[in-house]
Design an enzyme around this catalytic site. Structure first.
Site, mmCIF file in Angstrom:
data_model
loop_
_atom_site.group_PDB
_atom_site.id
_atom_site.type_symbol
_atom_site.label_atom_id
_atom_site.label_comp_id
_atom_site.label_asym_id
_atom_site.label_seq_id
_atom_site.Cartn_x
_atom_site.Cartn_y
_atom_site.Cartn_z
ATOM 1 N N ASP A 1 0.831 -1.201 0.000
ATOM 2 C CA ASP A 1 0.000 0.000 0.000
ATOM 3 C C ASP A 1 0.873 1.261 0.000
ATOM 4 O OD1 ASP A 1 -2.636 1.456 0.490
ATOM 5 O OD2 ASP A 1 -1.525 2.033 2.275
ATOM 6 N N GLU B 1 -2.284 -5.491 -3.488
ATOM 7 C CA GLU B 1 -1.312 -4.650 -2.786
ATOM 8 C C GLU B 1 -0.206 -5.499 -2.170
ATOM 9 O OE1 GLU B 1 -3.816 -0.671 -1.538
ATOM 10 O OE2 GLU B 1 -3.736 -2.315 -0.109
#
EC number: 3.1.26.3
Length: 233
Positions: free
Chosen positions: A50, A122
């Site tokens: 992320d 992610e």
């Protein structure tokens, strides 16, 4: 689980340490069901991925959208890296086919659940970053996330844009109809269709009615563009 070599060919990156990729695709339900050691699932890699995604996308937007202020850049970035958009990308690379899930999670539609897919995506960014550094992680993000920005932004704003298109081109109002609601309380699945009068424009599935409406709206925009030659961007 499908062959990880196949997935690596799809994404254009070959891992030196394939265990990182396997961990990136391991959902917590699978780790719990198989009594794996603590922190063996993909949540820590998702945390890392992320952060990498944010810095790479921020740099890209800063350099390529020089006429946008901070607020508009933030909104554009949000449209690109939001959960529904990342989950949509996952369908392009069939990531859901490779995710390790518990039997229960798999049976209740976890392989198509947007939260699971976006988290795993992610996590794959984090895994590539650890395996090869920033350069291949950035290439991965540029290839699958930072392309076709206009359509990704459209997907994010699909309900608003469809409302505008319908008001400009139709006498009837845009409505959303709930077709079905299934699954346990912690993993609800809603199916919705977007309609103008009696015409179905699109259908969508999501963990909330809002998410399902967004997907239905995007499908509706694509259909109006294709079938009615209506400008949608």
């Amino acid at each position: 689980m499908k062959d990880l070599k196949e997935f690596q060919k799809t994404i254009g990156y070959e891992f030196r340490d394939e265990s990182l990729l396997r961990q990136a695709l391991t959902h917590s339900s699978y780790a719990n069901e198989h009594h794996m050691k603590k922190l063996s699932d993909n949540e820590r890699l998702e945390f890392l991925g992320d952060a990498v995604l944010e810095i790479v996308s921020s740099e890209f937007l800063y350099l390529n959208y020089t006429d946008l202020n901070e607020g508009k850049l933030s909104r554009l970035r949000a449209s690109i890296v939001c959960e529904p958009t990342l989950a949509y990308i996952c369908k392009e690379i069939n990531l859901g086919d490779y995710v390790l899930l518990s039997k229960g999670e798999d049976m209740t539609g976890g392989r198509n659940r947007k939260s699971i897919l976006s988290d795993a995506f992610e996590a794959t960014i984090g895994a590539i970053f650890l395996d090869g550094g920033m350069e291949p992680a950035s290439k991965y993000i540029h290839r699958f996330v930072l392309n076709d920005i206009e359509h990704k932004q459209l997907f994010y704003d699909s309900k608003t844009r469809l409302q505008e298109v319908v008001q400009a081109n139709f006498k009837e109002a845009l409505t959303y109809e709930l077709l079905s609601e299934s699954g346990p309380d912690h993993a609800k699945q809603f199916e919705v269709r977007a309609m103008v009068g009696s015409r179905t424009l699109g259908t969508g599935v999501g963990s909330t009615k809002k998410a399902a409406e967004q997907e239905a709206a995007y499908e509706g925009l694509m259909r109006l563009h294709k079938e009615d030659s209506i400008k949608i961007i």
